[in-house]
Design a protein around this motif. Structure first.
Motif, PDB file in Angstrom:
ATOM      1  N   ARG A  69       0.822  -1.215   0.000  1.00 43.88           N
ATOM      2  CA  ARG A  69       0.000   0.000   0.000  1.00 43.88           C
ATOM      3  C   ARG A  69       0.857   1.267   0.000  1.00 43.88           C
ATOM      4  N   GLY A  70       1.937   1.262  -0.768  1.00 48.39           N
ATOM      5  CA  GLY A  70       2.794   2.425  -0.909  1.00 48.39           C
ATOM      6  C   GLY A  70       3.851   2.611   0.158  1.00 48.39           C
ATOM      7  N   SER A  71       3.884   1.746   1.158  1.00 49.26           N
ATOM      8  CA  SER A  71       4.877   1.858   2.233  1.00 49.26           C
ATOM      9  C   SER A  71       5.969   0.803   2.067  1.00 49.26           C
ATOM     10  N   LEU A  72       7.195   1.185   2.359  1.00 45.42           N
ATOM     11  CA  LEU A  72       8.314   0.244   2.293  1.00 45.42           C
ATOM     12  C   LEU A  72       8.101  -0.851   3.332  1.00 45.42           C
ATOM     13  N   ALA A  73       8.070  -2.087   2.880  1.00 49.21           N
ATOM     14  CA  ALA A  73       7.843  -3.230   3.769  1.00 49.21           C
ATOM     15  C   ALA A  73       9.102  -4.058   3.963  1.00 49.21           C
ATOM     16  N   GLY A  74      10.043  -3.974   3.030  1.00 50.36           N
ATOM     17  CA  GLY A  74      11.293  -4.723   3.149  1.00 50.36           C
ATOM     18  C   GLY A  74      12.181  -4.488   1.953  1.00 50.36           C
ATOM     19  N   TRP A  75      13.422  -4.935   2.084  1.00 49.59           N
ATOM     20  CA  TRP A  75      14.368  -4.783   0.976  1.00 49.59           C
ATOM     21  C   TRP A  75      15.545  -5.727   1.154  1.00 49.59           C
ATOM     22  N   LEU A  76      16.303  -5.875   0.080  1.00 50.21           N
ATOM     23  CA  LEU A  76      17.524  -6.675   0.085  1.00 50.21           C
ATOM     24  C   LEU A  76      18.416  -6.231  -1.064  1.00 50.21           C
ATOM     25  N   ILE A  77      19.645  -6.711  -1.034  1.00 49.02           N
ATOM     26  CA  ILE A  77      20.610  -6.482  -2.121  1.00 49.02           C
ATOM     27  C   ILE A  77      21.009  -7.846  -2.681  1.00 49.02           C
ATOM     28  N   LEU A  78      21.024  -7.969  -4.008  1.00 47.96           N
ATOM     29  CA  LEU A  78      21.543  -9.149  -4.688  1.00 47.96           C
ATOM     30  C   LEU A  78      22.795  -8.720  -5.432  1.00 47.96           C
ATOM     31  N   ALA A 134      30.705 -16.040 -11.975  1.00 47.09           N
ATOM     32  CA  ALA A 134      29.608 -15.214 -12.506  1.00 47.09           C
ATOM     33  C   ALA A 134      28.258 -15.915 -12.422  1.00 47.09           C
ATOM     34  N   HIS A 135      28.245 -17.216 -12.272  1.00 48.08           N
ATOM     35  CA  HIS A 135      26.985 -17.962 -12.162  1.00 48.08           C
ATOM     36  C   HIS A 135      26.428 -17.954 -10.731  1.00 48.08           C
ATOM     37  N   CYS A 136      27.145 -17.337  -9.797  1.00 46.07           N
ATOM     38  CA  CYS A 136      26.746 -17.308  -8.383  1.00 46.07           C
ATOM     39  C   CYS A 136      26.342 -15.901  -7.957  1.00 46.07           C
ATOM     40  N   GLY A 137      25.357 -15.834  -7.094  1.00 45.40           N
ATOM     41  CA  GLY A 137      24.934 -14.561  -6.517  1.00 45.40           C
ATOM     42  C   GLY A 137      24.978 -14.642  -5.008  1.00 45.40           C
ATOM     43  N   VAL A 138      25.057 -13.476  -4.372  1.00 51.13           N
ATOM     44  CA  VAL A 138      25.067 -13.387  -2.919  1.00 51.13           C
ATOM     45  C   VAL A 138      23.943 -12.435  -2.511  1.00 51.13           C
ATOM     46  N   VAL A 139      23.126 -12.883  -1.579  1.00 52.59           N
ATOM     47  CA  VAL A 139      22.032 -12.062  -1.065  1.00 52.59           C
ATOM     48  C   VAL A 139      22.498 -11.433   0.246  1.00 52.59           C
ATOM     49  N   ASN A 140      22.345 -10.118   0.353  1.00 49.31           N
ATOM     50  CA  ASN A 140      22.747  -9.376   1.554  1.00 49.31           C
ATOM     51  C   ASN A 140      21.607  -8.470   2.018  1.00 49.31           C
ATOM     52  N   HIS A 141      21.668  -8.096   3.288  1.00 49.20           N
ATOM     53  CA  HIS A 141      20.787  -7.071   3.859  1.00 49.20           C
ATOM     54  C   HIS A 141      19.300  -7.408   3.714  1.00 49.20           C
ATOM     55  N   VAL A 142      18.942  -8.659   3.876  1.00 51.44           N
ATOM     56  CA  VAL A 142      17.531  -9.032   3.800  1.00 51.44           C
ATOM     57  C   VAL A 142      16.837  -8.507   5.050  1.00 51.44           C
ATOM     58  N   MET A 143      15.824  -7.670   4.863  1.00 53.05           N
ATOM     59  CA  MET A 143      15.126  -7.159   6.041  1.00 53.05           C
ATOM     60  C   MET A 143      13.673  -6.850   5.730  1.00 53.05           C
ATOM     61  N   THR A 144      12.871  -7.022   6.765  1.00 55.89           N
ATOM     62  CA  THR A 144      11.467  -6.649   6.747  1.00 55.89           C
ATOM     63  C   THR A 144      11.279  -5.540   7.772  1.00 55.89           C
ATOM     64  N   HIS A 145      10.637  -4.476   7.367  1.00 51.75           N
ATOM     65  CA  HIS A 145      10.351  -3.373   8.291  1.00 51.75           C
ATOM     66  C   HIS A 145       9.595  -3.937   9.485  1.00 51.75           C
ATOM     67  N   PRO A 146       9.979  -3.558  10.713  1.00 51.66           N
ATOM     68  CA  PRO A 146       9.297  -4.099  11.898  1.00 51.66           C
ATOM     69  C   PRO A 146       7.779  -3.933  11.877  1.00 51.66           C
ATOM     70  N   GLY A 147       7.274  -2.910  11.237  1.00 50.98           N
ATOM     71  CA  GLY A 147       5.828  -2.711  11.147  1.00 50.98           C
ATOM     72  C   GLY A 147       5.132  -3.702  10.226  1.00 50.98           C
ATOM     73  N   PHE A 148       5.901  -4.482   9.473  1.00 48.82           N
ATOM     74  CA  PHE A 148       5.326  -5.443   8.531  1.00 48.82           C
ATOM     75  C   PHE A 148       5.720  -6.886   8.858  1.00 48.82           C
ATOM     76  N   ARG A 149       6.311  -7.109  10.007  1.00 46.37           N
ATOM     77  CA  ARG A 149       6.737  -8.465  10.375  1.00 46.37           C
ATOM     78  C   ARG A 149       5.525  -9.382  10.526  1.00 46.37           C
ATOM     79  N   GLY A 150       5.755 -10.645  10.197  1.00 47.90           N
ATOM     80  CA  GLY A 150       4.712 -11.650  10.355  1.00 47.90           C
ATOM     81  C   GLY A 150       3.673 -11.657   9.251  1.00 47.90           C
ATOM     82  N   ARG A 151       3.920 -10.927   8.185  1.00 51.49           N
ATOM     83  CA  ARG A 151       2.955 -10.843   7.075  1.00 51.49           C
ATOM     84  C   ARG A 151       3.449 -11.534   5.807  1.00 51.49           C
TER      85      ARG A 151
END
Length: 183
Positions: A79-88, A97-114
């Motif tokens: 609904r227009g609010s940032l709920a989470g983000w990550l970096i690939l 080059a065939h491998c990726g690393v996922v970093n900084h996976v986070m969910t905004h505390p106001g959206f946890r459990g959804r």
């Protein structure tokens, strides 16, 4: 997850695609996650409490590193609010080059459990395979927070562990767990 809570996704692959407003939301989310006990600590940030003034320049360096071939920012909104983000990220060197690393996976505390974290991880899987040509991904997580179980339910498997490799506080050493996913 209710239909109105279904996240939308956007990505940025170049620094200029991240607006000042989005940057502010990303920093705010990161600070809230860290200060609420989340495991998304960056080597350039102190241990909690972390301030916006401390996190903003680090965010600037993450944004400056965006590149369509090497690093993408994936953002989930509800609904227009940032709920989470990550970096690939991926290294373009032919050996990895065939491998990726996922970093900084986070969910905004106001959206946890959804289901935002799960949705982010499903979406990054598709982004990695279809847009970046990644065939496998890696992530490092902190033990003691249930993260290995969370990622395990999504198909990731533990491939290594550094016992006591992360010092959260004096007397509170945690294992760093390396996990892998074949796409």
């Amino acid at each position: 997850m209710r239909t109105e809570d279904t996240p939308g996704f956007a990505q940025a692959s170049r620094p200029w695609e991240v607006t000042a407003e989005l940057r502010g939301q990303l920093v705010d989310c990161w600070v809230r996650v860290i200060n609420s006990g989340g495991a998304v600590i960056h080597g350039e940030l102190p241990m909690p409490p972390v301030s916006t003034a401390q996190a903003d320049p680090v965010m600037g360096r993450l944004i400056d590193g965006l590149d369509p071939h090497r690093a993408r920012l994936l953002v989930a909104t509800v609904r227009g609010s940032l709920a989470g983000w990550l970096i690939l990220r991926r290294d373009p060197h032919p050996l990895v080059a065939h491998c990726g690393v996922v970093n900084h996976v986070m969910t905004h505390p106001g959206f946890r459990g959804r289901g935002i974290g799960t949705a982010l991880m499903h979406h990054v899987r598709e982004l990695a395979r279809q847009e970046m040509g990644v065939e496998q991904m890696h992530i490092a997580v902190r033990a003691g927070l249930g993260l290995e179980e969370f990622y395990g339910r999504l198909g990731w498997r533990e491939i290594g562990r550094w016992p006591g490799g992360l010092r959260v506080a004096p007397g509170d050493d945690r294992d760093e767990i390396l996990m892998h996913l074949t796409l």
